[in-house]
Design a protein around this motif. Structure first.
Motif, mmCIF file in Angstrom:
data_model
loop_
_atom_site.group_PDB
_atom_site.id
_atom_site.type_symbol
_atom_site.label_atom_id
_atom_site.label_comp_id
_atom_site.label_asym_id
_atom_site.label_seq_id
_atom_site.Cartn_x
_atom_site.Cartn_y
_atom_site.Cartn_z
ATOM 1 N N GLN A 589 3.746 3.117 10.738
ATOM 2 C CA GLN A 589 4.341 4.190 9.937
ATOM 3 C C GLN A 589 4.892 3.634 8.620
ATOM 4 O OE1 GLN A 589 7.288 6.518 11.990
ATOM 5 N NE2 GLN A 589 7.797 7.739 10.203
ATOM 6 N N THR A 590 5.574 2.498 8.681
ATOM 7 C CA THR A 590 6.088 1.874 7.458
ATOM 8 C C THR A 590 4.950 1.524 6.509
ATOM 9 O OG1 THR A 590 8.002 0.972 8.623
ATOM 10 C CG2 THR A 590 7.399 -0.079 6.546
ATOM 11 N N LEU A 591 3.880 0.988 7.062
ATOM 12 C CA LEU A 591 2.724 0.633 6.241
ATOM 13 C C LEU A 591 2.163 1.857 5.528
ATOM 14 C CD1 LEU A 591 0.418 -1.207 5.300
ATOM 15 C CD2 LEU A 591 -0.689 -0.807 7.519
ATOM 16 N N GLN A 592 1.963 2.927 6.271
ATOM 17 C CA GLN A 592 1.392 4.134 5.672
ATOM 18 C C GLN A 592 2.331 4.735 4.632
ATOM 19 O OE1 GLN A 592 0.688 5.969 9.578
ATOM 20 N NE2 GLN A 592 -1.494 6.058 9.097
ATOM 21 N N HIS A 598 3.491 4.000 -3.084
ATOM 22 C CA HIS A 598 3.174 3.067 -4.182
ATOM 23 C C HIS A 598 1.657 2.965 -4.362
ATOM 24 C CE1 HIS A 598 7.370 1.656 -4.212
ATOM 25 N NE2 HIS A 598 7.298 1.638 -2.891
ATOM 26 N N ARG A 599 1.008 4.100 -4.437
ATOM 27 C CA ARG A 599 -0.455 4.096 -4.528
ATOM 28 C C ARG A 599 -0.968 3.384 -5.776
ATOM 29 N NH1 ARG A 599 -3.453 6.633 -0.941
ATOM 30 N NH2 ARG A 599 -2.516 8.171 0.456
ATOM 31 N N ASP A 600 -0.175 3.388 -6.826
ATOM 32 C CA ASP A 600 -0.605 2.781 -8.089
ATOM 33 C C ASP A 600 -0.211 1.311 -8.211
ATOM 34 O OD1 ASP A 600 -1.680 5.215 -8.856
ATOM 35 O OD2 ASP A 600 0.206 5.880 -9.780
ATOM 36 N N SER A 601 0.383 0.765 -7.162
ATOM 37 C CA SER A 601 0.842 -0.621 -7.215
ATOM 38 C C SER A 601 -0.339 -1.588 -7.263
ATOM 39 C CB SER A 601 1.717 -0.941 -5.997
ATOM 40 O OG SER A 601 1.920 -2.327 -5.870
ATOM 41 N N GLU A 602 -0.346 -2.426 -8.290
ATOM 42 C CA GLU A 602 -1.388 -3.437 -8.394
ATOM 43 C C GLU A 602 -1.244 -4.480 -7.284
ATOM 44 O OE1 GLU A 602 -4.038 -3.587 -10.255
ATOM 45 O OE2 GLU A 602 -3.513 -1.611 -11.093
ATOM 46 N N VAL A 603 0.003 -4.728 -6.878
ATOM 47 C CA VAL A 603 0.242 -5.697 -5.807
ATOM 48 C C VAL A 603 -0.419 -5.230 -4.517
ATOM 49 C CG1 VAL A 603 2.007 -6.759 -4.356
ATOM 50 C CG2 VAL A 603 2.375 -6.562 -6.815
ATOM 51 N N ALA A 837 -8.829 3.536 14.527
ATOM 52 C CA ALA A 837 -8.299 2.434 13.729
ATOM 53 C C ALA A 837 -9.044 2.326 12.403
ATOM 54 C CB ALA A 837 -8.418 1.123 14.513
ATOM 55 N N ASP A 838 -10.363 2.485 12.445
ATOM 56 C CA ASP A 838 -11.141 2.438 11.206
ATOM 57 C C ASP A 838 -10.756 3.588 10.278
ATOM 58 O OD1 ASP A 838 -12.527 0.144 11.810
ATOM 59 O OD2 ASP A 838 -14.196 1.190 12.750
ATOM 60 N N ALA A 839 -10.553 4.772 10.861
ATOM 61 C CA ALA A 839 -10.191 5.930 10.041
ATOM 62 C C ALA A 839 -8.834 5.728 9.371
ATOM 63 C CB ALA A 839 -10.180 7.190 10.899
ATOM 64 N N VAL A 840 -7.876 5.178 10.120
ATOM 65 C CA VAL A 840 -6.550 4.925 9.547
ATOM 66 C C VAL A 840 -6.652 3.891 8.426
ATOM 67 C CG1 VAL A 840 -4.266 3.956 10.033
ATOM 68 C CG2 VAL A 840 -5.283 5.587 11.617
ATOM 69 N N ALA A 841 -7.438 2.852 8.667
ATOM 70 C CA ALA A 841 -7.584 1.809 7.644
ATOM 71 C C ALA A 841 -8.218 2.370 6.375
ATOM 72 C CB ALA A 841 -8.423 0.651 8.201
ATOM 73 N N ARG A 842 -9.274 3.157 6.543
ATOM 74 C CA ARG A 842 -9.931 3.739 5.367
ATOM 75 C C ARG A 842 -9.024 4.717 4.638
ATOM 76 N NH1 ARG A 842 -14.200 4.254 9.079
ATOM 77 N NH2 ARG A 842 -13.725 6.467 9.244
ATOM 78 N N GLY A 843 -8.160 5.383 5.404
ATOM 79 C CA GLY A 843 -7.303 6.410 4.819
ATOM 80 C C GLY A 843 -6.089 5.889 4.084
ATOM 81 N N LEU A 844 -5.825 4.587 4.152
ATOM 82 C CA LEU A 844 -4.646 4.065 3.476
ATOM 83 C C LEU A 844 -4.691 4.332 1.972
ATOM 84 C CD1 LEU A 844 -3.999 0.583 5.146
ATOM 85 C CD2 LEU A 844 -2.568 2.618 5.292
ATOM 86 N N PHE A 845 -5.819 4.041 1.353
ATOM 87 C CA PHE A 845 -5.915 4.160 -0.102
ATOM 88 C C PHE A 845 -6.783 5.337 -0.546
ATOM 89 C CE2 PHE A 845 -4.654 -0.209 0.596
ATOM 90 C CZ PHE A 845 -3.752 -0.449 -0.435
ATOM 91 N N ASP A 846 -7.510 5.970 0.389
ATOM 92 C CA ASP A 846 -8.398 7.073 0.014
ATOM 93 C C ASP A 846 -7.653 8.400 -0.046
ATOM 94 O OD1 ASP A 846 -10.360 5.223 -0.059
ATOM 95 O OD2 ASP A 846 -11.165 5.691 1.935
#
Length: 846
Positions: A589-592, A598-603, A837-846
């Motif tokens: 939850q913290t990760l998401q 901070h979607r625009d964070s270059e870091v 798990a794949d869907a969550v990973a793909r959804g982080l930045f999409d």
């Protein structure tokens, strides 16, 4: 079984399921004392009189039965019949197992019993707490993972009763005692070096195999296979992330005891995991017990007894002190060890098939050795992603963000976290001196707090703290690394050290003499982190060199605190491997939330790969596909032993999360892909799941038969609305139509057809009807409005899989009051978890 963390010589019994409390209710019919007691009883009395536990409690010794002596700790109160019934029930099993052991092993193998141990001694404590707390406190024998154990040093098989009465299954009780009895017989007939046979699998496998009981003691000569252990072995083989916990036979028979360090080390080497992880230790020993038990059964009974005589030769060798794979190979010299291994895994698969367990698991088990070594096709279920948490560490170029983050933590009183945040900071050479001094300032805050607490405790002064919006005065009584004890009035409470913020230390530190001990610049440092203005901080600095140096460093701190520094990595940098599923879910939850904020964070974007891999790992760590209560379902989940029930009223919008959208659940042609003017959807609407047009959803957890599903539904227009179950792909599923028709397709078994009843009832549009699907493991029955509308007696391999809803038509169709009861299809659930798990990973930045 003893704790793997303590490799003592005791032998115990462990189960993969059920309560860890191994309730052993034993009783004695009478305590008749023979005036001419035999030497063993005399020696036993002397031994117990010097024993660190039994010398401190009251007990009775009952030696009125052949073959066994009971040491019975007296229960509290006057309970003359406390042990009577249960001991009388146990004695036939104890006597019969000793007879079987002599017949099967001792007599044909010429094993001589120790003259000084003619009878087994079973000690029964009167309370669980006595076994788990009091006994280890005085003996040092670890019992946290055991229900009972046999200690060859003292020659006592020890368990407990704990007043359970009929609440604990009698079969479980006697099997616990019999397991320890086998260890006692192994000890009594052992003639090699040491106290017990060396191969650990032999000790525990034989004890588990020979302690399985049925209705009568006479059936001990031909015990049933332990179905739970079969299930464990098969389930582990079916999951690539766990299959290497099942050892190649050459490796299994080469693990020596006593204790379980060899078991843990062997499993860790196969999986590449650290053996210090307590969850890993428990899983590894569970796998070890299960495989050892089934192998012992197989070598005695498998292949129509083909290996029995060679197995007896192996028992003879082991009971005379031999060890290792060489001894095993010599005993089985007429057989190829690889062939034995293939036969063993084929046997496991056949036993699973008899129990109609998941076909996907059968496939993996059928692959046998390849499933262990990781070769072949055993990897069809996605691997559990591992993750190296050092990938989340700060990078050298993050030094400013890292220092700014530490300053913020320190200002909030989180001194320990602030110190961790600056530990080992790598900075440019031009900044190295400042970073070294700054690190000292931040870590010094924890020392200031330590001095504050010590002086508060020594003085006994009442201090003021802010707790839950109130500011009570209290006395500090004691402190440890994370908390301190505060007495307010007559009550005491434990309070986090983080309550001692810079403000608290600053306001009350002078009265306690903290600044006098540590120096005047201490107050200036606290004032800065408390957010004081420049003048206030300056007023507290001394005029010497130390004050001048601190003045410059605090100016840099102020710049860091106010500069536009990207701190998006800060919540993630502190992540370490989660201790349990709840911690993993919180991290996820913290990760998401961090990535969303901070979607625009270059870091963050520069470390997208690390974060996506982390997300996959956390999804698997947070959700256990074998436990629906831990899968995050939003319906009302009710555990029912091995089964569960989940109820949906569809009043809450979050319940829809348990039914993710899906496509291609049924192999439909393009002509079937219809839409309606109302639109294509399956959504919550007015307290029901409403479907229209073209829509598909599936239940988040696949089911394993037996299961039962009920719901209410009504249609306002003619529609193709289907409920599917046991879906295992495009060519394996069962379908229930809106009128209650049942169709079955299982291409693997060449079964396809309509199983609807010819006397289908008439149903009306606009009227709500109750529906029911019952899968008992052998057939599927469908009822509508209480009447059977379909029954399939030939279902092939449709024993588990996905539950789904499929809509094609006008609609709307409304479904409500859905109840699902059954078991989790763990293999299919693991596959779906990988997809999630794949869907969550793909959804982080999409």
């Amino acid at each position: 079984m003893e704790s793997p963390k303590h490799p003592a010589a005791a032998h115990g019994r462990s189960r993969a399921t059920g309560p860890l409390a191994f309730a052993l209710a034993l009783a004695t019919p009478s305590f008749a004392q023979d005036p001419a007691e035999d030497p063993q009883v005399v020696a036993l009395r002397a031994q117990l009189a010097a024993h660190p536990y039994f010398s401190k409690v009251e007990f009775d010794i009952d030696h009125s039965y052949d073959g066994v002596i009971f040491v019975l700790e007296r229960p509290p109160g006057d309970k003359p019949d406390y042990y009577t019934t249960i001991v009388r029930q146990l004695v036939p099993y104890v006597s019969e197992l000793e007879r079987v052991f002599v017949k099967e092993y001792a007599k044909p193998l010429e094993l001589t019993r120790r003259a000084d141990f003619p009878r087994t001694v079973i000690a029964i404590l009167s309370a669980k707490s006595h076994y788990e707390v009091e006994l280890p406190r005085v003996t040092g024998v670890p019992t946290e993972f055991t229900r009972a154990h046999f200690d060859p040093e003292t020659r006592l098989a020890i368990t407990y009763e704990d007043h359970f009465g009929g609440q604990i299954d009698a079969k479980d009780r006697r099997e616990t005692v019999l397991h320890e009895l086998v260890h006692a017989l192994q000890y009594a007939h052992y003639s090699g070096d040491g106290l017990m046979p060396v191969p650990q699998w032999f000790n525990e496998g034989l004890a588990e195999f020979r302690s399985v009981t049925r209705a009568t003691a006479s059936q001990l000569e031909d015990p049933d296979i332990d179905a739970q252990h079969i299930r464990i072995v098969a389930a582990l083989l079916a999951h690539p992330e766990f299959r290497q916990l099942i050892a190649p036979i050459r490796e299994l028979v080469d693990i020596d005891g006593p204790g379980y360090l060899g078991v843990i080390r062997s499993a860790a080497q196969r999986l590449g995991r650290r053996s210090s992880d307590p969850h890993f230790e428990q899983l590894a020993t569970t796998a070890f017990y299960a495989q050892s038990c089934i192998l012992a059964y197989f070598l005695h009974n498998g292949e129509s007894g083909r290996y029995r005589e060679a197995n007896r030769e192996y028992v003879r060798r082991v009971m005379r002190g031999e060890r290792g794979v060489e001894s095993f190979g010599q005993a089985f010299k007429d057989f190829d060890l690889d062939a034995i291994e293939r036969d063993f895994f084929a046997f496991v698969g056949a036993e699973m098939k008899l129990r109609s367990w998941a076909p996907a698991a059968l496939d993996a088990v059928a692959r046998g050795s390849s499933a262990i070594t990781g070769t072949g096709e055993a990897g069809t279920v996605d691997e559990l992603p591992t993750f190296d948490f050092t990938r989340l560490d700060w990078r050298p170029e993050d030094w400013q963000a890292r220092m700014a983050h530490a300053v913020q933590l320190a200002a909030a009183g989180r001194f320990a976290e602030a110190g961790n945040a600056v530990g080992g900071v790598q900075a440019p050479e031009s900044e190295a001196a400042f970073v070294q001094r700054a690190t000292g300032h931040i870590t010094n805050l924890a020392r200031i707090r330590d001095v504050f607490l010590k002086r508060a405790i020594d003085s006994g002064d009442k201090l003021r703290f802010e707790i839950d919006g109130k500011t009570p005065r209290g006395v500090v009584l004691a402190a440890d690394d994370s908390e301190f004890t505060l007495k307010i009035g007559r009550s005491e409470q434990a309070v986090s050290r983080d309550l001692l913020t810079p403000k608290v230390l600053l306001d009350q530190g002078e009265d306690l003499g903290v600044f006098e001990e540590l120096g005047g610049n201490t107050a200036a440092l606290l004032a800065f982190f408390d957010g004081a203005d420049d003048a206030d901080v300056e007023r507290r600095l001394d005029g010497g060199a130390a004050g001048k140096a601190l003045r410059g460093d605090l100016a840099r701190f102020r710049e860091l605190r106010t500069a536009d520094v990207d701190l998006s990595w800060a919540p993630i940098a502190g992540f370490r491997a989660p201790a349990d599923a709840a911690a993993a879910a919180a991290m996820l939850q913290t990760l998401q939330e961090t990535v969303t904020a901070h979607r625009d964070s270059e870091v963050l974007r520069s470390r997208r790969g690390e974060l996506e891999d982390l997300a996959r790992h956390l999804v698997h760590a947070a959700f256990d596909p074998s436990d629906p209560t831990g899968l995050g379902l939003h319906g009302k989940v009710i555990p029912l032993g091995e089964e569960f029930r989940v109820e949906y009223d569809f009043e809450s919008a979050d319940q829809l999360a348990d039914f993710p959208e899906a496509t291609g659940l049924l192999p439909m042609s393009s002509e079937d892909e219809s839409s309606t003017p109302r639109g294509d959807y399956m959504r919550l609407e007015g307290g029901a799941l409403e479907a229209s047009g073209k829509a598909e959803r599936r239940f988040a957890i696949p089911l394993q038969a037996p299961f039962r599903i009920t719901w209410k539904a009504k249609a306002d227009d003619i529609a193709l609305f289907m409920v599917g179950c046991c879906r295992q792909g495009d060519d394996a599923f069962a379908l229930i139509s809106l009128v209650g028709g049942l169709s079955v397709l299982d291409a693997n078994s060449n079964i396809v057809g309509d199983a609807s009843r010819s006397d289908d009832q008439t149903l009306y549009l606009g009227k709500e009807y109750p529906y029911e699907i019952v899968h008992d493991g052998q057939q599927i029955t469908v009822k509508v409005d209480g009447k059977v509308t379909g029954r399939a007696e030939k279902i092939g391999g449709l024993l588990g899989g996905e539950l789904f809803f499929f809509m094609r038509g006008a609609g709307p169709v409304r479904l409500d009051d859905l109840t699902i009861q059954g078991r989790v299809d763990e293999v299919a659930a693991r596959r779906m978890l990988a997809e999630r798990a794949d869907a969550v990973a793909r959804g982080l930045f999409d």
